[in-house]
Design a protein around this motif. Structure first.
Motif, short mmCIF file in Angstrom:
data_model
loop_
_atom_site.label_atom_id
_atom_site.label_comp_id
_atom_site.label_asym_id
_atom_site.label_seq_id
_atom_site.Cartn_x
_atom_site.Cartn_y
_atom_site.Cartn_z
N VAL A 29 0.85 -1.20 0.00
CA VAL A 29 0.00 0.00 0.00
C VAL A 29 0.88 1.25 0.00
CG1 VAL A 29 -1.69 1.31 1.35
CG2 VAL A 29 -1.94 -1.17 1.11
N VAL A 30 1.88 1.27 0.87
CA VAL A 30 2.78 2.43 0.97
C VAL A 30 3.61 2.59 -0.30
CG1 VAL A 30 4.81 3.31 2.22
CG2 VAL A 30 2.83 2.47 3.48
N SER A 33 1.19 3.93 -3.11
CA SER A 33 0.77 5.31 -2.85
C SER A 33 1.97 6.27 -2.92
CB SER A 33 0.04 5.43 -1.52
OG SER A 33 0.85 5.01 -0.45
N PHE A 37 2.20 9.41 -5.36
CA PHE A 37 2.54 10.75 -4.88
C PHE A 37 3.71 11.33 -5.68
CE2 PHE A 37 4.99 13.65 -2.23
CZ PHE A 37 4.01 14.52 -1.77
N PHE A 56 0.78 12.47 3.18
CA PHE A 56 -0.02 11.73 2.22
C PHE A 56 -0.15 10.26 2.64
CE2 PHE A 56 -0.38 9.31 -1.81
CZ PHE A 56 -1.59 9.84 -2.27
N GLU A 57 0.98 9.65 3.03
CA GLU A 57 0.97 8.25 3.45
C GLU A 57 0.13 8.07 4.72
OE1 GLU A 57 1.88 5.91 1.67
OE2 GLU A 57 3.68 6.39 0.55
N VAL A 60 -3.42 8.07 3.53
CA VAL A 60 -3.72 6.83 2.80
C VAL A 60 -3.89 5.66 3.77
CG1 VAL A 60 -2.71 5.11 1.23
CG2 VAL A 60 -2.66 7.53 0.62
N LEU A 61 -3.01 5.53 4.74
CA LEU A 61 -3.13 4.46 5.72
C LEU A 61 -4.41 4.61 6.54
CD1 LEU A 61 0.55 4.09 6.97
CD2 LEU A 61 -0.71 2.58 5.43
N ILE A 63 -7.22 5.97 5.52
CA ILE A 63 -8.33 5.56 4.65
C ILE A 63 -8.39 4.03 4.57
CG2 ILE A 63 -9.14 5.53 2.24
CD1 ILE A 63 -8.01 8.45 2.06
N TYR A 64 -7.24 3.40 4.42
CA TYR A 64 -7.17 1.93 4.36
C TYR A 64 -7.82 1.30 5.59
CZ TYR A 64 -5.02 -2.73 4.69
OH TYR A 64 -4.80 -4.08 4.85
#
Length: 171
Positions: A29-30, A33, A37, A56-57, A60-61, A63-64
């Motif tokens: 995922v990282v 993403s 980015f 941003f990460e 994203v995490l 949201i995950y």
């Protein structure tokens, strides 16, 4: 060997195995993403825009985890280890509780990262050692709780429970 009841906390070993598996999933995922980015911002150097990438990460995490916890109560790793997040009554959790749980779950790492920063440590070994010590202390802290829940779950009034798949009936 006794089988846990549906609302009994799974063993710390199972939760830590899921934690490690989650790390493997999150690597992908990282990575994806981070690539997204850097492509969108046309980042040419890893140090360029480092703060923006970290923010941003983090989003994203968030949201995950919030999405998976509110849509079935399980991440990919939790499904593999038959774990589920529920509230104290055993009901699914909502978005606000999932968000609070995500933010408070950073207690796994935040004390170690703050201590590394305050001590001025910059070597990878020192940072890794501090993180592993912090994670071990956090796991040991769960052993003090009567139902073996982690601090962020206690604060959010959530719990990790065993969720075995339903047995299929043979035709």
């Amino acid at each position: 060997m006794d089988v846990p009841t549906p609302q009994q906390a799974p063993s710390l070993w199972r939760r830590m195995a899921s934690f490690l598996y989650e790390g493997v999933v999150l690597f992908g995922v990282v990575f994806i993403s981070g690539y997204l980015f850097s492509a969108l911002t046309q980042q040419r150097s890893a140090l360029e825009g480092k703060g923006g990438l970290q923010a941003f990460e983090f989003v994203v995490l968030g949201i995950y985890f919030v999405w998976f916890w509110t849509h079935g109560g399980q991440t990919v790793a939790m499904k593999s280890w038959h774990l589920r997040i529920v509230d104290e009554a055993g009901a699914p959790i909502g978005q606000w509780r999932a968000l609070a749980r995500y933010l408070l779950a950073w207690l796994w790492f935040l004390p170690a990262l703050v201590s590394v920063e305050l001590a001025g440590l910059h070597s990878g070994g020192a940072i890794f050692g501090a993180l592993m010590t912090g994670v071990a202390a956090y796991v040991l802290l769960a052993r003090l709780h009567p139902s073996r829940q982690f601090l962020h779950d206690v604060l959010c009034r959530t719990q990790v429970v065993t969720q075995r798949p339903a047995l299929r009936k043979k035709p």
